[in-house]
Motif scaffolding. Structure first.
Motif, PDB file in Angstrom:
ATOM      1  N   CYS A  32       0.814  -1.217   0.000  1.00 52.16           N
ATOM      2  CA  CYS A  32       0.000   0.000   0.000  1.00 52.16           C
ATOM      3  C   CYS A  32       0.850   1.272   0.000  1.00 52.16           C
ATOM      4  O   CYS A  32       0.312   2.366  -0.149  1.00 52.16           O
ATOM      5  N   TRP A  33       2.136   1.137   0.193  1.00 53.67           N
ATOM      6  CA  TRP A  33       3.002   2.303   0.285  1.00 53.67           C
ATOM      7  C   TRP A  33       3.212   2.948  -1.072  1.00 53.67           C
ATOM      8  O   TRP A  33       3.164   2.296  -2.116  1.00 53.67           O
ATOM      9  N   SER A  34       3.530   4.224  -1.043  1.00 62.18           N
ATOM     10  CA  SER A  34       3.892   4.955  -2.261  1.00 62.18           C
ATOM     11  C   SER A  34       5.252   4.463  -2.757  1.00 62.18           C
ATOM     12  O   SER A  34       6.031   3.851  -2.013  1.00 62.18           O
ATOM     13  N   ARG A  35       5.526   4.767  -3.998  1.00 58.56           N
ATOM     14  CA  ARG A  35       6.834   4.431  -4.571  1.00 58.56           C
ATOM     15  C   ARG A  35       7.958   5.091  -3.773  1.00 58.56           C
ATOM     16  O   ARG A  35       8.982   4.470  -3.480  1.00 58.56           O
ATOM     17  N   ALA A  36       7.751   6.350  -3.372  1.00 58.26           N
ATOM     18  CA  ALA A  36       8.772   7.081  -2.610  1.00 58.26           C
ATOM     19  C   ALA A  36       9.074   6.375  -1.298  1.00 58.26           C
ATOM     20  O   ALA A  36      10.238   6.230  -0.906  1.00 58.26           O
ATOM     21  N   LYS A  37       8.046   5.914  -0.614  1.00 60.12           N
ATOM     22  CA  LYS A  37       8.259   5.254   0.667  1.00 60.12           C
ATOM     23  C   LYS A  37       8.947   3.901   0.473  1.00 60.12           C
ATOM     24  O   LYS A  37       9.816   3.519   1.262  1.00 60.12           O
ATOM     25  N   ASP A  70      16.608   4.195   4.889  1.00 58.53           N
ATOM     26  CA  ASP A  70      16.593   5.546   5.453  1.00 58.53           C
ATOM     27  C   ASP A  70      15.397   5.618   6.408  1.00 58.53           C
ATOM     28  O   ASP A  70      14.313   6.064   6.039  1.00 58.53           O
ATOM     29  N   TRP A  71      15.595   5.173   7.635  1.00 59.07           N
ATOM     30  CA  TRP A  71      14.497   5.001   8.593  1.00 59.07           C
ATOM     31  C   TRP A  71      13.854   6.330   8.985  1.00 59.07           C
ATOM     32  O   TRP A  71      12.651   6.383   9.230  1.00 59.07           O
ATOM     33  N   ASP A  72      14.630   7.421   9.012  1.00 57.29           N
ATOM     34  CA  ASP A  72      14.049   8.731   9.307  1.00 57.29           C
ATOM     35  C   ASP A  72      13.045   9.126   8.225  1.00 57.29           C
ATOM     36  O   ASP A  72      11.956   9.618   8.519  1.00 57.29           O
ATOM     37  N   ARG A  73      13.388   8.901   6.968  1.00 57.17           N
ATOM     38  CA  ARG A  73      12.479   9.235   5.860  1.00 57.17           C
ATOM     39  C   ARG A  73      11.268   8.302   5.848  1.00 57.17           C
ATOM     40  O   ARG A  73      10.172   8.735   5.518  1.00 57.17           O
ATOM     41  N   VAL A  74      11.450   7.028   6.178  1.00 57.81           N
ATOM     42  CA  VAL A  74      10.313   6.102   6.247  1.00 57.81           C
ATOM     43  C   VAL A  74       9.306   6.631   7.256  1.00 57.81           C
ATOM     44  O   VAL A  74       8.102   6.712   6.977  1.00 57.81           O
ATOM     45  N   GLN A  75       9.789   7.023   8.433  1.00 55.93           N
ATOM     46  CA  GLN A  75       8.896   7.557   9.460  1.00 55.93           C
ATOM     47  C   GLN A  75       8.251   8.861   9.011  1.00 55.93           C
ATOM     48  O   GLN A  75       7.070   9.086   9.240  1.00 55.93           O
ATOM     49  N   PHE A  76       9.013   9.715   8.346  1.00 55.18           N
ATOM     50  CA  PHE A  76       8.475  10.985   7.863  1.00 55.18           C
ATOM     51  C   PHE A  76       7.361  10.737   6.842  1.00 55.18           C
ATOM     52  O   PHE A  76       6.287  11.338   6.921  1.00 55.18           O
TER      53      PHE A  76
END
Length: 107
Positions: A70-75, A83-89
């Motif tokens: 269900c996640w976006s391509r970016a995620k 990049d766990w900070d970006r995943v959370q963001f």
């Protein structure tokens, strides 16, 4: 019995997310490459393994597979990059992301 979630990058640049239990990750990748699994990857070969995660319980692997699908391509791409900070963001609602500092622009 252990299970895993895998993500494959297809020749057309799309991502395939799947899960399996009690199988070899290398064996599963070989099946996708050979085209013995008719489905999403069949006409999108060759494929490259870009992410895999192991779980002690099959139900946990299936739950993670459903979540990632269900996640976006970016995620998906920041997960691949670990990049766990970006995943959370990116997990935040868009309105919450607008108010929060972006980890890629922070020092």
């Amino acid at each position: 019995m252990t299970a895993f979630v895998d993500m494959l990058r297809c020749a057309d640049g799309s991502y395939y997310v799947g899960s399996a239990r009690g199988e070899s990750l290398d064996g599963r990748l070989a099946e996708h490459q050979a085209g013995t699994r008719i489905g999403y990857t069949y006409h999108r070969r060759p494929v490259t393994l870009v992410y895999a995660e192991w779980f002690d319980r099959t139900t946990d692997a299936i739950a993670m597979e459903r979540r990632i699908k269900c996640w976006s391509r970016a995620k998906k791409e920041v997960l691949i990059a670990e990049d766990w900070d970006r995943v959370q963001f990116l997990a935040r609602r868009p309105s919450a992301r607008a108010r929060a500092p972006n980890p890629t622009t922070s020092s």
